[in-house]
Design a protein around this motif. Structure first.
Motif, PDB file in Angstrom:
ATOM      1  N   PRO A  10      36.474  25.233 -10.041  1.00 13.39           N
ATOM      2  CA  PRO A  10      36.531  26.245  -9.271  1.00 13.39           C
ATOM      3  C   PRO A  10      37.576  26.184  -8.121  1.00 13.39           C
ATOM      4  O   PRO A  10      37.926  25.626  -7.578  1.00 13.39           O
ATOM      5  N   LEU A  12      40.231  26.704  -7.840  1.00 17.41           N
ATOM      6  CA  LEU A  12      41.387  26.215  -7.820  1.00 17.41           C
ATOM      7  C   LEU A  12      43.018  27.952  -8.607  1.00 17.41           C
ATOM      8  O   LEU A  12      43.329  27.792  -8.386  1.00 17.41           O
ATOM      9  N   ARG A  18      44.389  29.490  -0.529  1.00 12.62           N
ATOM     10  CA  ARG A  18      43.851  28.917  -0.266  1.00 12.62           C
ATOM     11  C   ARG A  18      44.217  27.946   1.250  1.00 12.62           C
ATOM     12  O   ARG A  18      45.278  28.230   1.604  1.00 12.62           O
ATOM     13  N   TYR A  23      46.176  22.202   1.012  1.00  8.55           N
ATOM     14  CA  TYR A  23      46.377  22.401  -0.425  1.00  8.55           C
ATOM     15  C   TYR A  23      47.409  23.145  -0.911  1.00  8.55           C
ATOM     16  O   TYR A  23      47.639  22.689  -1.840  1.00  8.55           O
ATOM     17  N   ASN A  74      41.614  18.496 -12.357  1.00  2.00           N
ATOM     18  CA  ASN A  74      41.120  18.569 -10.535  1.00  2.00           C
ATOM     19  C   ASN A  74      39.695  19.279 -10.476  1.00  2.00           C
ATOM     20  O   ASN A  74      40.375  20.688 -10.774  1.00  2.00           O
ATOM     21  N   GLY A  76      37.613  20.125  -8.403  1.00  3.50           N
ATOM     22  CA  GLY A  76      37.562  20.833  -7.145  1.00  3.50           C
ATOM     23  C   GLY A  76      36.191  20.587  -6.620  1.00  3.50           C
ATOM     24  O   GLY A  76      36.127  19.427  -6.783  1.00  3.50           O
ATOM     25  N   ALA A  77      34.852  21.557  -6.221  1.00  2.27           N
ATOM     26  CA  ALA A  77      33.678  21.259  -5.581  1.00  2.27           C
ATOM     27  C   ALA A  77      33.133  20.433  -6.714  1.00  2.27           C
ATOM     28  O   ALA A  77      32.201  19.511  -6.806  1.00  2.27           O
ATOM     29  N   HIS A  80      32.581  16.537  -5.856  1.00  2.00           N
ATOM     30  CA  HIS A  80      31.414  15.989  -5.538  1.00  2.00           C
ATOM     31  C   HIS A  80      29.717  16.154  -6.176  1.00  2.00           C
ATOM     32  O   HIS A  80      29.003  15.507  -5.201  1.00  2.00           O
ATOM     33  N   HIS A 100      43.272  15.173  -6.260  1.00  2.00           N
ATOM     34  CA  HIS A 100      43.603  15.815  -5.950  1.00  2.00           C
ATOM     35  C   HIS A 100      44.135  16.560  -4.892  1.00  2.00           C
ATOM     36  O   HIS A 100      44.905  15.190  -4.250  1.00  2.00           O
ATOM     37  N   LEU A 101      45.298  17.416  -4.524  1.00  2.00           N
ATOM     38  CA  LEU A 101      45.852  18.171  -3.507  1.00  2.00           C
ATOM     39  C   LEU A 101      45.735  17.683  -2.044  1.00  2.00           C
ATOM     40  O   LEU A 101      46.444  16.701  -1.281  1.00  2.00           O
ATOM     41  N   SER A 102      44.581  17.477  -1.589  1.00  2.00           N
ATOM     42  CA  SER A 102      44.240  17.207   0.149  1.00  2.00           C
ATOM     43  C   SER A 102      43.781  15.833  -0.326  1.00  2.00           C
ATOM     44  O   SER A 102      43.361  15.550  -1.483  1.00  2.00           O
ATOM     45  N   ILE A 104      40.907  14.055   0.223  1.00  2.00           N
ATOM     46  CA  ILE A 104      39.114  14.191   0.330  1.00  2.00           C
ATOM     47  C   ILE A 104      38.501  12.688   1.161  1.00  2.00           C
ATOM     48  O   ILE A 104      37.814  12.620   1.634  1.00  2.00           O
ATOM     49  N   ARG A 107      38.541  14.149   5.179  1.00  2.45           N
ATOM     50  CA  ARG A 107      37.214  15.252   5.775  1.00  2.45           C
ATOM     51  C   ARG A 107      36.293  15.502   5.941  1.00  2.45           C
ATOM     52  O   ARG A 107      36.249  14.411   6.586  1.00  2.45           O
ATOM     53  N   ARG A 111      32.882  15.236   1.233  1.00  3.24           N
ATOM     54  CA  ARG A 111      33.563  15.196  -0.280  1.00  3.24           C
ATOM     55  C   ARG A 111      34.414  13.906   0.096  1.00  3.24           C
ATOM     56  O   ARG A 111      35.229  13.574  -1.437  1.00  3.24           O
TER      57      ARG A 111
HETATM   58  C1  DQA Z   1      40.214  19.961  -3.960  1.00  2.32           C
HETATM   59  C2  DQA Z   1      39.436  18.339  -3.211  1.00  2.32           C
HETATM   60  C3  DQA Z   1      37.833  20.078  -2.752  1.00  2.32           C
HETATM   61  O1  DQA Z   1      37.510  18.530  -2.161  1.00  2.32           O
HETATM   62  C4  DQA Z   1      37.347  21.158  -2.861  1.00  2.32           C
HETATM   63  O2  DQA Z   1      36.616  21.251  -3.073  1.00  2.32           O
HETATM   64  C5  DQA Z   1      38.907  21.506  -3.592  1.00  2.32           C
HETATM   65  C6  DQA Z   1      39.478  21.014  -4.464  1.00  2.32           C
HETATM   66  C7  DQA Z   1      41.416  19.125  -3.317  1.00  2.32           C
HETATM   67  O3  DQA Z   1      42.649  19.507  -4.708  1.00  2.32           O
HETATM   68  O4  DQA Z   1      42.320  19.029  -2.438  1.00  2.32           O
HETATM   69  O5  DQA Z   1      38.162  23.153  -4.346  1.00  2.32           O
HETATM   70  O6  DQA Z   1      39.521  19.549  -5.187  1.00  2.32           O
END
Ligand code: DQA
Length: 145
Positions: A10, A12, A18, A23, A74, A76-77, A80, A100-102, A104, A107, A111
């Protein structure tokens, strides 16, 4: 040629628009092109899929998993919270790498927990799109023949 499923969960689909500090600035389509190019050099072809719907991700894994050799995901949320996606990954019996791009782990507290990572052989976090290249290398080392 061996097929790698390249899956995004979701929100992405909105990459590029974003939060860039988390990201990066590349769109999902930029990232898919980059990964496809790199995968070719390693002898893989890439089947890319994105959905905002948990069930659609499960359907894709069930349909394409039996024809594939590995997974880069990836979630996304859903990372979690989705035990459903965890089980679907596990049921493919394929080596999967979670990306994960960020970062996690640096943060919000919520996450830091990934319920999908235990269904994967590795997790790469905080390296922006470079993380997907690392994931390809992990799969390359782990997929026989
Ligand atoms: C993510 C990290 C998730 O916590 C977040 O909800 C995303 C992107 C990332 O790529 O860093 O949608 O998966």
């Amino acid at each position: 040629m061996k097929t790698i499923l390249f899956i995004h969960g979701p929100n992405l689909n909105l990459l590029g628009a974003r939060e860039a500090e988390h990201y990066g600035t590349k769109t999902l389509s930029d990232i898919e092109s980059l990964v496809k190019e790199q995968a070719k050099k390693l002898g893989f072809e890439v089947l890319a899929f994105q959905s905002n719907h948990e069930g659609a991700l499960v359907d894709f894994l069930q349909k394409e998993g039996p024809k594939a050799s590995g997974i880069i995901i990836n979630p996304g949320a859903l990372t979690h919270s989705s035990y459903t996606l965890h089980d679907a990954l596990r049921d493919t019996k394929l080596p999967a790498v979670e990306v994960h791009l960020s970062d996690i782990n640096s943060r919000e507290e919520w996450r830091r927990v990934s319920v999908t990572a235990p269904a994967c052989i590795a997790q790469v976090s905080g390296k922006k799109e470079e993380g997907y290249i690392e994931a390809l290398e992990v799969l390359h080392k782990n997929i026989q023949g």
